[in-house]
Design a protein around this motif. Structure first.
Motif, PDB file in Angstrom:
ATOM      1  N   LEU A 173       1.493  -0.720  -0.329  1.00  0.00           N
ATOM      2  CA  LEU A 173       0.277   0.080  -0.173  1.00  0.00           C
ATOM      3  C   LEU A 173       0.716   1.574  -0.008  1.00  0.00           C
ATOM      4  CD1 LEU A 173      -2.620  -0.856   2.731  1.00  0.00           C
ATOM      5  CD2 LEU A 173      -3.043  -1.470   0.448  1.00  0.00           C
ATOM      6  N   SER A 174       2.052   1.046  -0.014  1.00  0.00           N
ATOM      7  CA  SER A 174       2.576   2.191   0.716  1.00  0.00           C
ATOM      8  C   SER A 174       4.178   3.155   0.327  1.00  0.00           C
ATOM      9  CB  SER A 174       3.358   2.216   2.154  1.00  0.00           C
ATOM     10  OG  SER A 174       3.829   2.814   2.860  1.00  0.00           O
ATOM     11  N   PRO A 175       4.100   3.695  -0.387  1.00  0.00           N
ATOM     12  CA  PRO A 175       5.177   4.775  -1.537  1.00  0.00           C
ATOM     13  C   PRO A 175       6.634   4.079  -0.510  1.00  0.00           C
ATOM     14  CG  PRO A 175       3.787   6.300  -0.736  1.00  0.00           C
ATOM     15  CD  PRO A 175       3.348   5.169  -0.526  1.00  0.00           C
ATOM     16  N   LEU A 176       6.466   4.368   0.255  1.00  0.00           N
ATOM     17  CA  LEU A 176       7.494   3.782   1.069  1.00  0.00           C
ATOM     18  C   LEU A 176       8.494   2.822   0.644  1.00  0.00           C
ATOM     19  CD1 LEU A 176       7.064   6.284   4.519  1.00  0.00           C
ATOM     20  CD2 LEU A 176       7.932   7.098   2.441  1.00  0.00           C
ATOM     21  N   ALA A 177       7.464   2.235  -0.154  1.00  0.00           N
ATOM     22  CA  ALA A 177       8.334   0.411   0.394  1.00  0.00           C
ATOM     23  C   ALA A 177       7.960  -0.152  -1.201  1.00  0.00           C
ATOM     24  CB  ALA A 177       8.150  -0.408   1.496  1.00  0.00           C
ATOM     25  N   TYR A 184       1.448  -3.951  -9.640  1.00  0.00           N
ATOM     26  CA  TYR A 184       0.837  -3.538  -8.499  1.00  0.00           C
ATOM     27  C   TYR A 184       1.768  -2.212  -8.050  1.00  0.00           C
ATOM     28  CZ  TYR A 184      -0.585  -8.414  -8.456  1.00  0.00           C
ATOM     29  OH  TYR A 184      -1.226  -9.460  -8.379  1.00  0.00           O
ATOM     30  N   GLY A 185       2.207  -1.367  -8.314  1.00  0.00           N
ATOM     31  CA  GLY A 185       2.647  -0.401  -8.051  1.00  0.00           C
ATOM     32  C   GLY A 185       2.348   0.874  -8.581  1.00  0.00           C
ATOM     33  N   GLY A 186       3.040   2.153  -8.426  1.00  0.00           N
ATOM     34  CA  GLY A 186       2.403   3.278  -8.469  1.00  0.00           C
ATOM     35  C   GLY A 186       1.588   3.622  -8.283  1.00  0.00           C
ATOM     36  N   PRO A 187       0.133   4.275  -8.787  1.00  0.00           N
ATOM     37  CA  PRO A 187      -0.751   5.183  -8.492  1.00  0.00           C
ATOM     38  C   PRO A 187      -1.661   4.070  -7.227  1.00  0.00           C
ATOM     39  CG  PRO A 187      -0.749   4.057 -10.473  1.00  0.00           C
ATOM     40  CD  PRO A 187       0.189   3.494 -10.382  1.00  0.00           C
ATOM     41  N   GLN A 188      -2.401   4.877  -6.630  1.00  0.00           N
ATOM     42  CA  GLN A 188      -3.087   4.623  -5.561  1.00  0.00           C
ATOM     43  C   GLN A 188      -4.038   3.029  -5.442  1.00  0.00           C
ATOM     44  OE1 GLN A 188      -5.881   7.193  -5.347  1.00  0.00           O
ATOM     45  NE2 GLN A 188      -4.516   8.132  -3.125  1.00  0.00           N
ATOM     46  N   GLU A 189      -4.613   2.732  -7.076  1.00  0.00           N
ATOM     47  CA  GLU A 189      -5.375   1.987  -7.387  1.00  0.00           C
ATOM     48  C   GLU A 189      -4.239   0.235  -7.525  1.00  0.00           C
ATOM     49  OE1 GLU A 189      -5.523   4.188 -11.152  1.00  0.00           O
ATOM     50  OE2 GLU A 189      -5.572   4.575  -9.272  1.00  0.00           O
ATOM     51  N   ASN A 190      -3.034   1.000  -7.890  1.00  0.00           N
ATOM     52  CA  ASN A 190      -1.970  -0.158  -8.303  1.00  0.00           C
ATOM     53  C   ASN A 190      -1.755  -1.019  -6.966  1.00  0.00           C
ATOM     54  OD1 ASN A 190      -2.863   0.411 -11.569  1.00  0.00           O
ATOM     55  ND2 ASN A 190      -0.048   0.462 -11.868  1.00  0.00           N
ATOM     56  N   ARG A 191      -1.185   0.439  -5.964  1.00  0.00           N
ATOM     57  CA  ARG A 191      -1.278  -0.425  -4.961  1.00  0.00           C
ATOM     58  C   ARG A 191      -2.250  -1.137  -3.561  1.00  0.00           C
ATOM     59  NH1 ARG A 191       0.403   4.757  -4.382  1.00  0.00           N
ATOM     60  NH2 ARG A 191      -0.350   5.558  -1.936  1.00  0.00           N
ATOM     61  N   TYR A 192      -3.313  -0.875  -4.128  1.00  0.00           N
ATOM     62  CA  TYR A 192      -4.292  -0.757  -3.230  1.00  0.00           C
ATOM     63  C   TYR A 192      -4.470  -2.698  -4.317  1.00  0.00           C
ATOM     64  CZ  TYR A 192      -9.370  -2.216  -1.764  1.00  0.00           C
ATOM     65  OH  TYR A 192      -9.912  -2.678  -0.867  1.00  0.00           O
ATOM     66  N   ARG A 193      -3.826  -3.025  -4.745  1.00  0.00           N
ATOM     67  CA  ARG A 193      -4.002  -4.133  -6.666  1.00  0.00           C
ATOM     68  C   ARG A 193      -4.319  -5.780  -5.258  1.00  0.00           C
ATOM     69  NH1 ARG A 193      -5.479  -4.363 -11.603  1.00  0.00           N
ATOM     70  NH2 ARG A 193      -3.376  -2.566 -11.408  1.00  0.00           N
ATOM     71  N   GLU A 227      -5.561  11.032   2.719  1.00  0.00           N
ATOM     72  CA  GLU A 227      -6.602  11.417   1.711  1.00  0.00           C
ATOM     73  C   GLU A 227      -6.353   9.543   0.647  1.00  0.00           C
ATOM     74  OE1 GLU A 227      -4.706  14.025   2.153  1.00  0.00           O
ATOM     75  OE2 GLU A 227      -6.317  15.009   2.634  1.00  0.00           O
ATOM     76  N   ASP A 228      -4.771   9.226   0.797  1.00  0.00           N
ATOM     77  CA  ASP A 228      -4.774   8.071   0.188  1.00  0.00           C
ATOM     78  C   ASP A 228      -5.450   6.892   1.318  1.00  0.00           C
ATOM     79  OD1 ASP A 228      -2.588   8.487  -1.528  1.00  0.00           O
ATOM     80  OD2 ASP A 228      -1.612   8.778  -0.108  1.00  0.00           O
ATOM     81  N   MET A 229      -5.849   6.958   2.529  1.00  0.00           N
ATOM     82  CA  MET A 229      -6.218   5.987   3.273  1.00  0.00           C
ATOM     83  C   MET A 229      -7.649   6.399   2.652  1.00  0.00           C
ATOM     84  SD  MET A 229      -3.529   4.890   5.126  1.00  0.00           S
ATOM     85  CE  MET A 229      -4.940   3.863   4.955  1.00  0.00           C
ATOM     86  N   LEU A 230      -8.046   7.554   3.029  1.00  0.00           N
ATOM     87  CA  LEU A 230      -9.393   7.553   3.178  1.00  0.00           C
ATOM     88  C   LEU A 230      -9.766   6.730   0.799  1.00  0.00           C
ATOM     89  CD1 LEU A 230     -10.510  11.304   3.345  1.00  0.00           C
ATOM     90  CD2 LEU A 230     -11.165   8.958   5.169  1.00  0.00           C
ATOM     91  N   TYR A 231      -9.558   6.802   0.193  1.00  0.00           N
ATOM     92  CA  TYR A 231      -9.150   5.608  -1.148  1.00  0.00           C
ATOM     93  C   TYR A 231      -8.753   4.789  -1.159  1.00  0.00           C
ATOM     94  CZ  TYR A 231      -8.575   3.599  -5.174  1.00  0.00           C
ATOM     95  OH  TYR A 231      -8.086   2.542  -5.935  1.00  0.00           O
ATOM     96  N   PHE A 232      -8.296   4.365  -0.121  1.00  0.00           N
ATOM     97  CA  PHE A 232      -8.020   2.992   0.283  1.00  0.00           C
ATOM     98  C   PHE A 232      -9.117   1.832   1.606  1.00  0.00           C
ATOM     99  CE2 PHE A 232      -3.516   3.424   0.727  1.00  0.00           C
ATOM    100  CZ  PHE A 232      -3.668   3.309  -0.936  1.00  0.00           C
TER     101      PHE A 232
END
Length: 336
Positions: A173-177, A184-193, A227-232
């Motif tokens: 989920l995190s752009p830090l890791a 599975y990476g990049g924008p929110q929807e990919n990190r959430y996949r 805002e990211d967490m609200l999207y997730f």
């Protein structure tokens, strides 16, 4: 009427009150992930103490996904029998039983190789993880599915997916890791996949309430925002998740300034913005503090960790503070 001692229902599962024992690792297994006599004493005593939902510690879906080799496991059918016996006793005292399905990812401290979305270690003392390829990802999603099946066989009432504290799902989920450049990476929807696919896999086997624990704040300017967490959490609501367990931190090494209720504001924001049930956690010590959170609709349940370690009968202490008459187990009623 005390809100803390008002029942709450998730799907067909009713908790007799809104006190949840937080998942807390006890580091007590003998390298095999099998439940021990200590776990029985530790968890059942909180059911005796009238907690509404007793949660196991983070329970690994794969052996390489353990935070330590002393963690509970549910990666094999051999784990089911002991967990089923545990739940029989938890249920005997009127509590519901929950299991937190977990994978540590790059924070695993085990003898084997470890895995993560990207080949970035947690800190200077950690192993460098293997970046997961598609085969690793599919195998891990399948491990969560099989763990959900075993949780059904063991008679749990609630499953919680651990997507917090910098462990594997949180790493995705995190752009830090997560520095991946694929789906599975990049924008929110990919990190959430990755989490999305785990939720769908779990739902094929698990017929009951599903909670998800998230880190609502990563304490880093380049980490996930509110805002990211609200999207997730909105996406989780669409997938039928019943409750968001709102913790914080753990993705990267950082100092966190903690104080009573320090995680509640983000819990409240997620509840109000996403219109989903939430669990408040984080140095909630008294019944009065818990009651304020519930009365002001800042959360739906109160998740108690350290206070329950200090006071296994915390529910009774809280009831006394609130002037509420909690019913003791029948064995103790003659001494009330």
């Amino acid at each position: 009427m005390s809100m803390l001692f008002t029942p709450i229902t998730f799907q067909d599962t009713e908790l007799k009150n809104r006190i949840v024992m937080s998942p807390m690792c006890m580091y007590s297994c003998e390298r095999d992930g099998i439940i021990t006599p200590f776990h029985f004493t530790h968890l059942i005593s909180r059911a005796v103490g009238q907690v509404g939902l007793v949660m196991t510690e983070a329970t690994a879906v794969q052996p390489e996904g353990r935070i330590s080799v002393q963690d509970l496991g549910i990666w094999d059918n051999i784990h089911v029998e002991g967990l089923k016996k545990l739940n029989e006793q938890i249920h005997a005292y009127g509590a519901k039983a929950g299991i937190q399905l977990a994978h540590a990812g790059r924070k695993a401290v085990v003898d084997s190789g470890i895995f993560a979305p990207s080949s970035i270690r947690f800190n200077d003392k950690s192993k460098v993880p293997n970046q997961m390829d598609m085969k690793d990802i599919k195998r891990t999603i399948e491990a969560f599915r099989q763990a959900a099946r075993r949780a059904m066989e063991a008679d749990f009432d609630v499953v919680e997916i651990h997507a917090a504290h910098g462990y594997l799902i949180n790493q995705f989920l995190s752009p830090l890791a997560n520095k991946r450049t694929d789906q599975y990476g990049g924008p929110q929807e990919n990190r959430y996949r990755f989490l999305s696919e785990i939720i769908e896999a779990v739902k094929t086997e698990w017929k009951g309430p599903i909670f998800v624990r998230v880190s609502t704040d990563e304490y880093h300017k380049e980490g996930n925002t509110l805002e990211d967490m609200l999207y997730f959490t909105n996406e989780m609501k669409k997938q039928g998740i019943d409750l968001i367990d709102c913790s914080s931190g753990g993705v990267v090494p950082t100092e966190i300034t903690s104080y009573p209720g320090y995680q509640v504001p983000r819990c409240e924001a997620i509840k109000q913005e996403t219109l989903i049930a939430t669990g408040a956690v984080g140095l909630i010590k008294t019944g009065i503090q818990a009651e304020e959170i519930l009365q002001n609709e800042r959360a739906d349940v109160i998740v108690i960790g350290r206070a329950l370690l200090k006071k296994p009968y915390w529910a009774k202490v809280a009831a006394d503070e609130l002037g509420y008459n909690i019913e003791a187990p029948k064995q103790y009623r003659g001494w009330q």
